[in-house]
Design a protein around this motif. Structure first.
Motif, PDB file in Angstrom:
ATOM      1  N   LEU A 167       0.822  -1.210   0.000  1.00  0.00           N
ATOM      2  CA  LEU A 167       0.000   0.000   0.000  1.00  0.00           C
ATOM      3  C   LEU A 167       0.859   1.265   0.000  1.00  0.00           C
ATOM      4  CD1 LEU A 167      -2.829  -1.009   2.514  1.00  0.00           C
ATOM      5  CD2 LEU A 167      -2.939  -0.946   0.006  1.00  0.00           C
ATOM      6  N   LEU A 168       2.015   1.194   0.658  1.00  0.00           N
ATOM      7  CA  LEU A 168       2.898   2.353   0.697  1.00  0.00           C
ATOM      8  C   LEU A 168       3.687   2.506  -0.607  1.00  0.00           C
ATOM      9  CD1 LEU A 168       4.248   4.702   2.235  1.00  0.00           C
ATOM     10  CD2 LEU A 168       5.927   3.052   3.072  1.00  0.00           C
ATOM     11  N   GLU A 169       4.439   1.474  -0.965  1.00  0.00           N
ATOM     12  CA  GLU A 169       5.381   1.593  -2.074  1.00  0.00           C
ATOM     13  C   GLU A 169       4.734   1.450  -3.440  1.00  0.00           C
ATOM     14  OE1 GLU A 169       8.566  -1.133  -1.450  1.00  0.00           O
ATOM     15  OE2 GLU A 169       9.495   0.104   0.108  1.00  0.00           O
ATOM     16  N   GLU A 170       3.734   0.576  -3.535  1.00  0.00           N
ATOM     17  CA  GLU A 170       3.147   0.307  -4.845  1.00  0.00           C
ATOM     18  C   GLU A 170       1.868   1.087  -5.112  1.00  0.00           C
ATOM     19  OE1 GLU A 170       4.892  -1.429  -6.844  1.00  0.00           O
ATOM     20  OE2 GLU A 170       6.336  -2.179  -5.377  1.00  0.00           O
ATOM     21  N   VAL A 171       1.350   1.765  -4.081  1.00  0.00           N
ATOM     22  CA  VAL A 171       0.120   2.551  -4.274  1.00  0.00           C
ATOM     23  C   VAL A 171       0.357   4.018  -3.905  1.00  0.00           C
ATOM     24  CG1 VAL A 171      -2.305   2.829  -3.633  1.00  0.00           C
ATOM     25  CG2 VAL A 171      -1.331   0.532  -3.862  1.00  0.00           C
ATOM     26  N   ALA A 172       0.677   4.276  -2.641  1.00  0.00           N
ATOM     27  CA  ALA A 172       0.833   5.667  -2.198  1.00  0.00           C
ATOM     28  C   ALA A 172       1.961   6.387  -2.943  1.00  0.00           C
ATOM     29  CB  ALA A 172       1.089   5.704  -0.693  1.00  0.00           C
ATOM     30  N   LEU A 173       3.042   5.687  -3.231  1.00  0.00           N
ATOM     31  CA  LEU A 173       4.182   6.298  -3.928  1.00  0.00           C
ATOM     32  C   LEU A 173       4.133   6.043  -5.431  1.00  0.00           C
ATOM     33  CD1 LEU A 173       7.097   5.450  -1.447  1.00  0.00           C
ATOM     34  CD2 LEU A 173       5.541   7.405  -1.455  1.00  0.00           C
ATOM     35  N   ILE A 181      -8.360   4.979  -7.194  1.00  0.00           N
ATOM     36  CA  ILE A 181      -9.393   5.010  -6.161  1.00  0.00           C
ATOM     37  C   ILE A 181      -9.837   6.455  -5.941  1.00  0.00           C
ATOM     38  CG2 ILE A 181      -8.561   2.914  -5.046  1.00  0.00           C
ATOM     39  CD1 ILE A 181      -7.174   4.616  -2.959  1.00  0.00           C
ATOM     40  N   PRO A 182     -11.062   6.662  -5.428  1.00  0.00           N
ATOM     41  CA  PRO A 182     -11.564   8.035  -5.240  1.00  0.00           C
ATOM     42  C   PRO A 182     -10.683   8.861  -4.311  1.00  0.00           C
ATOM     43  CG  PRO A 182     -13.328   6.416  -5.011  1.00  0.00           C
ATOM     44  CD  PRO A 182     -12.053   5.643  -5.069  1.00  0.00           C
ATOM     45  N   LEU A 183     -10.793  10.177  -4.434  1.00  0.00           N
ATOM     46  CA  LEU A 183      -9.953  11.083  -3.668  1.00  0.00           C
ATOM     47  C   LEU A 183     -10.144  10.899  -2.165  1.00  0.00           C
ATOM     48  CD1 LEU A 183      -7.935  13.401  -3.609  1.00  0.00           C
ATOM     49  CD2 LEU A 183      -9.846  15.017  -3.847  1.00  0.00           C
ATOM     50  N   GLN A 184     -11.388  10.686  -1.715  1.00  0.00           N
ATOM     51  CA  GLN A 184     -11.621  10.480  -0.288  1.00  0.00           C
ATOM     52  C   GLN A 184     -10.916   9.221   0.207  1.00  0.00           C
ATOM     53  OE1 GLN A 184     -13.065  12.506   2.004  1.00  0.00           O
ATOM     54  NE2 GLN A 184     -12.213  10.981   3.403  1.00  0.00           N
ATOM     55  N   LYS A 211       5.652  13.897   0.120  1.00  0.00           N
ATOM     56  CA  LYS A 211       5.518  14.607  -1.159  1.00  0.00           C
ATOM     57  C   LYS A 211       4.296  14.154  -1.944  1.00  0.00           C
ATOM     58  CE  LYS A 211      10.456  15.545  -1.852  1.00  0.00           C
ATOM     59  NZ  LYS A 211      11.660  15.225  -2.681  1.00  0.00           N
ATOM     60  N   GLN A 212       3.810  12.943  -1.685  1.00  0.00           N
ATOM     61  CA  GLN A 212       2.688  12.391  -2.443  1.00  0.00           C
ATOM     62  C   GLN A 212       1.332  12.622  -1.770  1.00  0.00           C
ATOM     63  OE1 GLN A 212       2.979  11.191  -5.454  1.00  0.00           O
ATOM     64  NE2 GLN A 212       5.215  11.248  -5.490  1.00  0.00           N
ATOM     65  N   PHE A 213       1.314  13.311  -0.638  1.00  0.00           N
ATOM     66  CA  PHE A 213       0.065  13.508   0.100  1.00  0.00           C
ATOM     67  C   PHE A 213      -0.993  14.167  -0.784  1.00  0.00           C
ATOM     68  CE2 PHE A 213       1.036  12.131   4.273  1.00  0.00           C
ATOM     69  CZ  PHE A 213      -0.108  12.295   5.038  1.00  0.00           C
ATOM     70  N   PRO A 214      -2.209  13.616  -0.807  1.00  0.00           N
ATOM     71  CA  PRO A 214      -3.289  14.272  -1.568  1.00  0.00           C
ATOM     72  C   PRO A 214      -3.744  15.549  -0.877  1.00  0.00           C
ATOM     73  CG  PRO A 214      -4.152  12.405  -0.326  1.00  0.00           C
ATOM     74  CD  PRO A 214      -2.654  12.394  -0.137  1.00  0.00           C
ATOM     75  N   ASP A 215      -4.467  16.372  -1.607  1.00  0.00           N
ATOM     76  CA  ASP A 215      -4.986  17.622  -1.044  1.00  0.00           C
ATOM     77  C   ASP A 215      -6.132  17.315  -0.083  1.00  0.00           C
ATOM     78  OD1 ASP A 215      -3.209  19.136  -2.556  1.00  0.00           O
ATOM     79  OD2 ASP A 215      -4.580  19.213  -4.271  1.00  0.00           O
ATOM     80  N   PHE A 220      -6.121  24.579   5.260  1.00  0.00           N
ATOM     81  CA  PHE A 220      -5.791  25.865   5.899  1.00  0.00           C
ATOM     82  C   PHE A 220      -5.998  25.810   7.407  1.00  0.00           C
ATOM     83  CE2 PHE A 220     -10.040  27.516   6.912  1.00  0.00           C
ATOM     84  CZ  PHE A 220     -10.833  26.650   6.166  1.00  0.00           C
ATOM     85  N   LEU A 221      -6.753  24.800   7.881  1.00  0.00           N
ATOM     86  CA  LEU A 221      -6.967  24.648   9.323  1.00  0.00           C
ATOM     87  C   LEU A 221      -6.025  23.620   9.940  1.00  0.00           C
ATOM     88  CD1 LEU A 221     -10.889  24.626   9.521  1.00  0.00           C
ATOM     89  CD2 LEU A 221      -9.345  26.474  10.203  1.00  0.00           C
ATOM     90  N   ILE A 222      -5.786  22.512   9.218  1.00  0.00           N
ATOM     91  CA  ILE A 222      -5.002  21.420   9.798  1.00  0.00           C
ATOM     92  C   ILE A 222      -3.546  21.451   9.360  1.00  0.00           C
ATOM     93  CG2 ILE A 222      -7.013  19.924   9.996  1.00  0.00           C
ATOM     94  CD1 ILE A 222      -6.156  18.491   7.475  1.00  0.00           C
ATOM     95  N   GLY A 223      -3.217  22.267   8.365  1.00  0.00           N
ATOM     96  CA  GLY A 223      -1.829  22.361   7.925  1.00  0.00           C
ATOM     97  C   GLY A 223      -1.523  21.454   6.747  1.00  0.00           C
ATOM     98  N   GLY A 224      -0.241  21.339   6.436  1.00  0.00           N
ATOM     99  CA  GLY A 224       0.185  20.548   5.304  1.00  0.00           C
ATOM    100  C   GLY A 224       0.402  19.086   5.648  1.00  0.00           C
TER     101      GLY A 224
END
Length: 359
Positions: A167-173, A181-184, A211-215, A220-224
């Protein structure tokens, strides 16, 4: 580094097809028997999470694979879900009936766990055009993965390391797969990975992961990305009850030094770590946890170290029943320090004497 492929032989493929039939039968029995449903699903989950024995490994991977392949490529043992997940990607028709039965059992315990183990690769390899179905599957994946990772946490094991690393290396990255998969669901997946990335010893991927974090809609409330990661991590620390796991997190957390955080996020992390430094409620941390928390706190927040320790000493005085153990630990630490100093002097003198006798 990507996953080492587990390539089954023709005989192994037939063996896995037979396993798929058995899984389907157990799911049918679970669907037909409401009273035994939970027990049957729990048994099935235990079966697919079981480590492959030597005989099954020889059948699936052949004699050469049985000898040379000792783990799943991620440092953990090869389990049945590893090879079955690959099998359902290469032979999707074997998994279709199983998938249909799992969908009918969505609301049952262990159903999402089984789906996550068996179909986590299939979900990112097939083309699903129905957004509603895709959201249902991806939500079940995140829920099931969360459950099985907590099983690893409670047992301080890494049986589901390969699932996490996929899930980390082959999907998130891997943006091409992530966008399937949907944005949510992408957001939920990143929150999940943030909570367990320290447990599975993958902090070396942290920079690429951030660096790959979705929007996020309320950024603006919780930060980056860094703020979200630290917030999830602080929440995770508060939930950990297994001492070796908590110590592992505290030893890994020093990698956060240098991250740009909002003041509120930084304060939240500092407060979380500080809560582990004092005996008594609500945490009741052990002495090892307290020392590890102090080390992490002083390393990440060096400013104000002395006042923090003074304040901690003051509050320590409010727990008189801890004074005897504190005094005893202090005496033991002093004796150890004196002994180490004496031993260093003796060995240093012996080394100098040995050198002086040499021609």
């Amino acid at each position: 580094m990507g996953r080492m492929p587990l390539v089954s032989t023709a005989r192994g493929s037939a063996y896995l097809s037979a396993l798929a039939v058995e899984i389907e039968k157990k799911l049918q029995r679970a669907l037909a028997s409401a009273s035994q449903r939970r027990n049957l699903l729990q048994e099935l989950f235990a079966d697919v999470a079981l480590e492959i024995d030597d005989r099954a490994r020889e059948i699936i991977l052949g004699e050469e694979g049985a000898i040379s392949v000792e783990d799943d490529g991620y440092g953990g043992p090869i389990c049945f879900y590893d090879v079955l997940a690959n099998h359902f990607v290469s032979v999707p028709q074997d998994g279709q009936s199983i998938l249909n039965l799992i969908v009918q059992l969505w609301s049952q315990s262990f159903a999402s766990n089984i789906f996550a183990l068996l179909f986590h690769k299939w979900l990112f390899e097939v083309q699903l055009d129905n957004p509603e179905v895709l959201l249902r599957y991806s939500s079940a994946l995140v829920q099931g993965a969360t459950n099985v990772f907590w099983i690893d946490i409670q047992s301080n094991a890494r049986r589901f390391q390969s699932l996490f690393q996929y899930l980390l290396e082959e999907v998130a990255l891997y943006p091409e797969r992530l966008k399937k998969i949907p944005l949510q669901a992408q957001r939920d997946l990143f929150l999940l990975l943030s909570r367990f990335i320290f447990f599975y010893n993958l902090v070396d991927k942290l920079e690429s992961f951030l660096k790959q974090f979705p929007d996020f809609p309320n950024a603006f409330l919780i930060g980056g990305a860094s703020d979200i990661l630290v917030t999830e991590l602080a929440d995770q620390l508060q939930k950990l009850k297994v001492e070796p796991v908590l110590l592992h997190y505290l030893s890994q957390i020093k990698v956060l030094q240098g991250l740009e955080l909002r003041m509120t996020t930084s304060t939240r992390l500092k407060t979380c770590l500080y809560s582990f430094t004092s005996p008594g409620g609500p945490m009741y941390p052990t002495r090892a946890v307290r020392h590890a928390a102090w080390d992490a706190l002083d390393y990440l927040f060096p400013v104000g170290t002395y006042p923090r320790h003074v304040i901690s000493l003051f509050f320590r005085l409010l727990y008189p029943w801890y004074w005897p153990s504190s005094c005893w630990n202090f005496v033991v630490a002093c004796i150890q320090a004196v002994l180490y100093s004496v031993l260093r002097v003796i060995f240093s003198g012996w080394e100098n004497l040995t050198r002086s006798k040499q021609p």
